[in-house]
Design an enzyme around this catalytic site. Structure first.
Site, mmCIF file in Angstrom:
data_model
loop_
_atom_site.group_PDB
_atom_site.id
_atom_site.type_symbol
_atom_site.label_atom_id
_atom_site.label_comp_id
_atom_site.label_asym_id
_atom_site.label_seq_id
_atom_site.Cartn_x
_atom_site.Cartn_y
_atom_site.Cartn_z
ATOM 1 N N GLU A 106 7.192 -0.975 9.057
ATOM 2 C CA GLU A 106 7.157 -0.753 7.604
ATOM 3 C C GLU A 106 8.472 -0.070 7.209
ATOM 4 O O GLU A 106 8.872 0.920 7.816
ATOM 5 C CB GLU A 106 5.945 0.134 7.254
ATOM 6 C CG GLU A 106 5.973 0.790 5.890
ATOM 7 C CD GLU A 106 5.995 -0.210 4.723
ATOM 8 O OE1 GLU A 106 5.155 -1.120 4.672
ATOM 9 O OE2 GLU A 106 6.888 -0.049 3.854
ATOM 10 N N ASP A 156 2.617 -8.758 5.865
ATOM 11 C CA ASP A 156 1.834 -8.165 4.780
ATOM 12 C C ASP A 156 2.793 -7.470 3.837
ATOM 13 O O ASP A 156 2.847 -6.246 3.761
ATOM 14 C CB ASP A 156 0.808 -7.180 5.361
ATOM 15 C CG ASP A 156 -0.028 -6.523 4.277
ATOM 16 O OD1 ASP A 156 -0.001 -7.010 3.133
ATOM 17 O OD2 ASP A 156 -0.688 -5.515 4.581
ATOM 18 N N GLY A 157 3.578 -8.283 3.137
ATOM 19 C CA GLY A 157 4.622 -7.721 2.283
ATOM 20 C C GLY A 157 4.208 -7.681 0.828
ATOM 21 O O GLY A 157 3.133 -8.126 0.438
ATOM 22 N N PRO A 163 12.498 -4.443 -1.971
ATOM 23 C CA PRO A 163 12.694 -4.506 -0.523
ATOM 24 C C PRO A 163 12.021 -5.701 0.149
ATOM 25 O O PRO A 163 12.373 -6.045 1.274
ATOM 26 C CB PRO A 163 12.089 -3.184 -0.014
ATOM 27 C CG PRO A 163 11.299 -2.617 -1.123
ATOM 28 C CD PRO A 163 11.815 -3.203 -2.393
HETATM 29 N N1 SPD Z 1 0.895 -8.927 -6.018
HETATM 30 C C1 SPD Z 1 0.722 -8.066 -4.907
HETATM 31 C C2 SPD Z 1 0.951 -8.717 -3.594
HETATM 32 C C3 SPD Z 1 0.844 -7.707 -2.535
HETATM 33 C C4 SPD Z 1 0.561 -8.235 -1.220
HETATM 34 N N2 SPD Z 1 0.503 -7.193 -0.230
HETATM 35 C C5 SPD Z 1 -0.430 -6.188 -0.479
HETATM 36 C C6 SPD Z 1 -0.415 -5.143 0.573
HETATM 37 C C7 SPD Z 1 -1.777 -4.765 0.993
HETATM 38 N N3 SPD Z 1 -1.798 -4.289 2.323
#
Ligand code: SPD
Length: 280
Positions: A106, A156-157, A163
């Site tokens: 992260e 999981d972005g 960023p």
């Molecule tokens: N529109 C928001 C998209 C976010 C996707 N990732 C969320 C992180 C949850 N762990």
């Protein structure tokens, strides 16, 4: 009375939450990090004005990003998570006894700290001995680790601004493919086919250049202001299907969204989504 906090999509659509109070608001080295106490969703994490997760509906998203990917591989010993600073993805991974090690990378340590403090039900696995938590740039990390290091890579972005922007391009996906074993699986959140149609389509097209097989699947995440959200699985060599959903049998009692039937049904796409993804 409370205030309204609104996320805007392309200046055309707004989605708002009524906020009781703000528990954290700071500009980290990478982005604005906010933690809101909302009326409907409980506590919610917001990055650069974009809703990320909430106490009320986080399980919709986290169960969907993790469990189909793990049903798509025979071996799940080593898993890499890029992003995932709230901890929900790691929490879901730790339900699988055959996951031996999770490396989570992260970029923003402030997100992890704020979620540990305010969202303990989501950030509940950060002290798991099977977790190696690295606060560094995920793009640089995948560029430097040896080839074939992982059975599963999960991205999981955030949305493709700030960023997270570099997490949506071909050179990053190529590095992900390199660090995956050939029969491993890449699982990622791929935005809304309704509200972020261009991004959804571009992700599918780019993955198809690099991976042998690419399969998007859909569900809903109420916090994301759209009736439909998508995730995608991509296999470096060979096909994504069939999924072996039997291991979910033992987990279903503790899951709130995912089950064996849904895990397969989520890949059945409405015609317009299938056409966006494949062109036919
Ligand atoms: N529109 C928001 C998209 C976010 C996707 N990732 C969320 C992180 C949850 N762990």
């Amino acid at each position: 009375m409370g205030n309204w906090y609104e996320e805007t999509f392309d200046g055309q659509v707004r989605f708002g939450l009524k906020v009781r109070r703000t528990l954290h608001s700071n500009r980290s080295k990478f982005q604005r990090v906010e933690l809101l106490e909302t009326e409907f969703f409980g506590k919610a994490l917001v990055l650069d004005g974009l809703f990320m997760t909430s106490e009320k509906d986080e399980f919709f998203y986290h169960e969907m990003i993790v469990h189909p990917a793990l049903c798509a591989v025979r071996r799940r010993a080593r898993v890499l998570v890029i992003g995932g600073g709230d901890g929900g993805t790691v929490r879901e991974l730790m339900r699988w006894p055959d996951v031996e090690q999770v490396v989570m990378v992260e970029i923003d340590g402030e997100v992890v700290d704020v979620c540990r403090e305010h969202l303990p039900s989501i950030a509940s696995a950060f002290d798991e001995p099977r977790l190696e938590l690295r606060i560094e740039d995920g793009i640089e990390y995948v560029a430097k680790v040896p080839a074939c290091s992982f059975d599963v890579v999960l991205l999981d972005g955030s949305d493709p601004v700030g960023p997270a922007e570099g997490l949506f391009n071909e050179s990053f996906y190529a590095d992900v493919k390199r660090v995956l074993k050939p029969d491993g699986i890449f699982g990622l959140q791929s935005e809304s086919p309704v509200l972020q149609t261009d991004v959804f389509q571009a992700v599918q097209k780019t993955l198809r250049v690099l991976f042998d097989d690419v399969k998007p699947y859909i569900g809903s995440v109420p916090l994301y202001g759209s009736a439909m959200w998508s995730w995608t699985l991509a296999r470096p060599v060979g096909e994504v299907f069939p999924l072996d959903t039997e291991p979910l049998h033992g987990l279903e009692a503790e899951l709130r969204y995912m089950n064996r039937e849904l895990c397969k049904a989520a890949f059945v796409l409405p015609t317009f989504v299938r056409k966006l993804a494949t062109g036919v």
